[in-house]
Scaffold this motif. Structure first.
Motif, PDB file in Angstrom:
ATOM      1  N   GLY A 252       0.817  -1.210   0.000  1.00  0.00           N
ATOM      2  CA  GLY A 252       0.000   0.000   0.000  1.00  0.00           C
ATOM      3  C   GLY A 252       0.850   1.259   0.000  1.00  0.00           C
ATOM      4  N   LEU A 253       1.910   1.259   0.794  1.00  0.00           N
ATOM      5  CA  LEU A 253       2.826   2.404   0.805  1.00  0.00           C
ATOM      6  C   LEU A 253       3.529   2.556  -0.545  1.00  0.00           C
ATOM      7  N   ALA A 254       3.809   1.444  -1.199  1.00  0.00           N
ATOM      8  CA  ALA A 254       4.447   1.507  -2.516  1.00  0.00           C
ATOM      9  C   ALA A 254       3.536   2.224  -3.516  1.00  0.00           C
ATOM     10  N   ILE A 255       2.232   1.951  -3.465  1.00  0.00           N
ATOM     11  CA  ILE A 255       1.277   2.655  -4.328  1.00  0.00           C
ATOM     12  C   ILE A 255       1.244   4.128  -3.975  1.00  0.00           C
ATOM     13  N   LEU A 256       1.216   4.430  -2.670  1.00  0.00           N
ATOM     14  CA  LEU A 256       1.182   5.823  -2.215  1.00  0.00           C
ATOM     15  C   LEU A 256       2.395   6.601  -2.716  1.00  0.00           C
ATOM     16  N   VAL A 257       3.557   6.003  -2.650  1.00  0.00           N
ATOM     17  CA  VAL A 257       4.793   6.687  -3.046  1.00  0.00           C
ATOM     18  C   VAL A 257       4.757   7.074  -4.515  1.00  0.00           C
ATOM     19  N   VAL A 258       4.365   6.163  -5.395  1.00  0.00           N
ATOM     20  CA  VAL A 258       4.411   6.449  -6.830  1.00  0.00           C
ATOM     21  C   VAL A 258       3.330   7.456  -7.221  1.00  0.00           C
ATOM     22  N   VAL A 259       2.130   7.351  -6.645  1.00  0.00           N
ATOM     23  CA  VAL A 259       1.065   8.302  -6.966  1.00  0.00           C
ATOM     24  C   VAL A 259       1.420   9.687  -6.435  1.00  0.00           C
ATOM     25  N   PHE A 260       1.923   9.743  -5.219  1.00  0.00           N
ATOM     26  CA  PHE A 260       2.309  11.017  -4.614  1.00  0.00           C
ATOM     27  C   PHE A 260       3.436  11.669  -5.405  1.00  0.00           C
ATOM     28  N   GLY A 261       4.414  10.887  -5.825  1.00  0.00           N
ATOM     29  CA  GLY A 261       5.544  11.423  -6.575  1.00  0.00           C
ATOM     30  C   GLY A 261       5.125  12.038  -7.898  1.00  0.00           C
ATOM     31  N   PHE A 262       4.285  11.344  -8.650  1.00  0.00           N
ATOM     32  CA  PHE A 262       3.844  11.878  -9.941  1.00  0.00           C
ATOM     33  C   PHE A 262       2.958  13.106  -9.763  1.00  0.00           C
ATOM     34  N   ASN A 263       2.183  13.171  -8.704  1.00  0.00           N
ATOM     35  CA  ASN A 263       1.371  14.360  -8.452  1.00  0.00           C
ATOM     36  C   ASN A 263       2.246  15.573  -8.145  1.00  0.00           C
ATOM     37  N   LEU A 264       3.292  15.380  -7.377  1.00  0.00           N
ATOM     38  CA  LEU A 264       4.203  16.483  -7.074  1.00  0.00           C
ATOM     39  C   LEU A 264       4.908  16.973  -8.336  1.00  0.00           C
ATOM     40  N   ILE A 265       5.334  16.052  -9.183  1.00  0.00           N
ATOM     41  CA  ILE A 265       5.982  16.448 -10.436  1.00  0.00           C
ATOM     42  C   ILE A 265       4.988  17.174 -11.334  1.00  0.00           C
ATOM     43  N   GLY A 266       3.740  16.700 -11.361  1.00  0.00           N
ATOM     44  CA  GLY A 266       2.721  17.366 -12.162  1.00  0.00           C
ATOM     45  C   GLY A 266       2.480  18.798 -11.720  1.00  0.00           C
ATOM     46  N   ASP A 267       2.460  19.026 -10.405  1.00  0.00           N
ATOM     47  CA  ASP A 267       2.291  20.392  -9.896  1.00  0.00           C
ATOM     48  C   ASP A 267       3.470  21.269 -10.292  1.00  0.00           C
ATOM     49  N   ALA A 268       4.676  20.720 -10.211  1.00  0.00           N
ATOM     50  CA  ALA A 268       5.863  21.492 -10.608  1.00  0.00           C
ATOM     51  C   ALA A 268       5.832  21.793 -12.102  1.00  0.00           C
ATOM     52  N   LEU A 269       5.434  20.815 -12.896  1.00  0.00           N
ATOM     53  CA  LEU A 269       5.380  21.016 -14.347  1.00  0.00           C
ATOM     54  C   LEU A 269       4.331  22.059 -14.702  1.00  0.00           C
ATOM     55  N   ARG A 270       3.222  22.082 -13.973  1.00  0.00           N
ATOM     56  CA  ARG A 270       2.192  23.092 -14.216  1.00  0.00           C
ATOM     57  C   ARG A 270       2.744  24.495 -13.992  1.00  0.00           C
ATOM     58  N   GLU A 271       3.555  24.646 -12.956  1.00  0.00           N
ATOM     59  CA  GLU A 271       4.130  25.962 -12.671  1.00  0.00           C
ATOM     60  C   GLU A 271       5.194  26.328 -13.696  1.00  0.00           C
ATOM     61  N   ILE A 272       6.002  25.363 -14.108  1.00  0.00           N
ATOM     62  CA  ILE A 272       7.059  25.639 -15.081  1.00  0.00           C
ATOM     63  C   ILE A 272       6.478  26.039 -16.434  1.00  0.00           C
ATOM     64  N   LEU A 273       5.429  25.353 -16.863  1.00  0.00           N
ATOM     65  CA  LEU A 273       4.845  25.584 -18.184  1.00  0.00           C
ATOM     66  C   LEU A 273       3.785  26.694 -18.159  1.00  0.00           C
ATOM     67  N   GLY A 274       3.475  27.176 -16.953  1.00  0.00           N
ATOM     68  CA  GLY A 274       2.505  28.257 -16.851  1.00  0.00           C
ATOM     69  C   GLY A 274       1.092  27.835 -17.182  1.00  0.00           C
ATOM     70  N   VAL A 275       0.734  26.597 -16.823  1.00  0.00           N
ATOM     71  CA  VAL A 275      -0.601  26.083 -17.105  1.00  0.00           C
ATOM     72  C   VAL A 275      -1.543  26.496 -15.994  1.00  0.00           C
ATOM     73  N   GLU A 276      -2.701  27.046 -16.366  1.00  0.00           N
ATOM     74  CA  GLU A 276      -3.680  27.436 -15.370  1.00  0.00           C
ATOM     75  C   GLU A 276      -4.398  26.213 -14.847  1.00  0.00           C
ATOM     76  N   GLN A 277      -4.720  26.253 -13.551  1.00  0.00           N
ATOM     77  CA  GLN A 277      -5.412  25.116 -12.961  1.00  0.00           C
ATOM     78  C   GLN A 277      -6.886  25.126 -13.363  1.00  0.00           C
TER      79      GLN A 277
END
Length: 277
Positions: A252-277
Motif C-alpha cells: 500500500g505504501l508503494a502505491i502511495l509513493v508512486v502516486v504522490f511522486g507523480f502528483n508532485l511532479i505534475g504540480d511542478a510542471l504546471r508551474e514551469i509551463l505556466g498552465v492554469e489550474q
C-alpha cells in the motif's frame, strides 16, 4: 531551461516528487540487480521462511509462501510503470485527435464526437473498467485495454476546450487566410499550444493510471498470480490484518509513493509551463 530548473529547485516538494519517481523508475528498471531475492518474482515457495515479520534479510517481511515482499514490490513497480506508459501512449493520441477535430471543425462532427465522449465520461471510470474486465479474461494486456478505454475521453474534453479557445486567435486565422489545410491548422498551429496542458495532465494521470490498475488487481480483475502486482498483494494481505500487517502495509505504501511522486511532479510542471489550474 534555467527558469525550469530554478522553479523546480526552489520548491522542496517538487524535488521530493522528482526523487521519489526517480527512485521508483530506477528500482523498476534494475529490479533484477537490486532486488534481494530476484527469483521471488515468480512461483517460488519457501515454507521455512513463510509469513515472517520484517527482519534481516527480509526487510519488508515475507508472504504466506515465503517470498520476499520487497523483491516483489520492485518487480511490481516494473509492471505498473509499463502499464502506465502503454495506457497513456494509446489513450492520449486518441483523445487529442478527437478533441482537435471536434473543437476545430464544429457542427455535426463536434456534436457526434462530444456526445460519444460525454457517454464515456458519464460512467464512473472504475465501473467502466470493471465492466470490461468482467467480459474479458483477467490479464495484463486486457487490463491495459480496459484502462485505455476509460482514459481517452478526459483528453478529448481537455483538448476540445483548448481548441475552442484557440481557433479564433490571430495565428489560426492567419494560417487559414494563406490557405493552410485543416490538418495543418489543427496539428501544426493549435496542437503545439495545447502541449503544456497535455503534458501536465499526463504527468498527474500517470499515478492515477497505476492506482486504477491496482484497484482492478485488488478486485481480482488485473494481473494474475504469481506475477507480482501491488493491488493483488494488498488484497491478499488484507485477509490477514492486523496480525500480518506487513503483507498489506508495504504494498500500500508503494502505491502511495508512486502516486504522490507523480502528483508532485505534475504540480511542478504546471508551474514551469505556466498552465492554469
Amino acid at each position: 531551461m534555467k527558469r525550469a530548473v530554478f522553479i523546480l529547485l526552489r520548491n522542496p516538494l517538487s524535488v521530493l516528487g522528482l526523487a521519489l519517481v526517480g527512485l521508483v523508475v530506477l528500482a523498476a528498471v534494475f529490479a533484477d540487480y537490486v532486488a534481494p531475492f530476484p527469483d521471488h518474482k515468480g512461483a517460488v515457495v519457501d515454507f521455512l521462511n513463510f509469513n515472517k515479520a520484517p527482519e534481516w534479510p527480509y526487510l519488508f517481511g515475507t508472504d504466506l509462501v515465503g517470498r520476499d515482499i520487497l523483491s516483489r514490490i520492485l518487480f511490481a513497480y516494473r509492471i505498473s510503470l509499463t502499464l502506465g506508459v502503454v495506457v497513456l501512449a494509446l489513450a492520449v493520441p486518441v483523445g487529442v485527435t478527437v478533441g482537435l477535430i471536434a473543437g476545430y471543425i464544429g457542427g455535426r462532427t463536434e456534436f457526434v464526437l462530444m456526445r460519444v465522449t460525454d457517454v464515456f465520461l458519464s460512467i464512473p471510470p472504475l465501473v467502466l473498467a470493471m465492466s470490461m474486465m468482467g467480459l474479458l479474461e483477467p490479464s495484463l494486456t486486457n487490463g491495459m485495454m480496459a484502462v485505455t478505454v476509460m482514459w481517452w475521453p478526459w483528453y478529448a474534453r481537455l483538448v476540445y476546450n483548448l481548441t475552442r479557445s484557440e481557433r479564433e486567435e490571430g495565428y489560426v486565422l492567419a494560417a487559414e487566410v494563406i490557405g493552410a489545410s485543416r490538418l495543418h491548422v489543427m496539428f501544426r498551429e493549435i496542437l503545439p499550444n495545447c502541449v503544456p496542458s497535455i503534458l501536465t495532465k499526463m504527468t498527474i494521470d500517470f499515478g492515477f493510471v497505476i492506482l486504477i490498475a491496482s484497484s482492478l488487481s485488488f478486485l481480482g480483475l488485473g494481473v494474475q498470480p504469481p506475477t507480482p502486482d501491488l493491488g493483488s498483494m494488498v488484497a491478499e494481505g488484507a485477509k490477514y490484518l492486523p496480525d500480518s500487517w506487513w503483507l498489506t502495509v508495504f504494498p500500500g505504501l508503494a502505491i502511495l509513493v508512486v502516486v504522490f511522486g507523480f502528483n508532485l511532479i505534475g504540480d511542478a510542471l504546471r508551474e514551469i509551463l505556466g498552465v492554469e489550474q
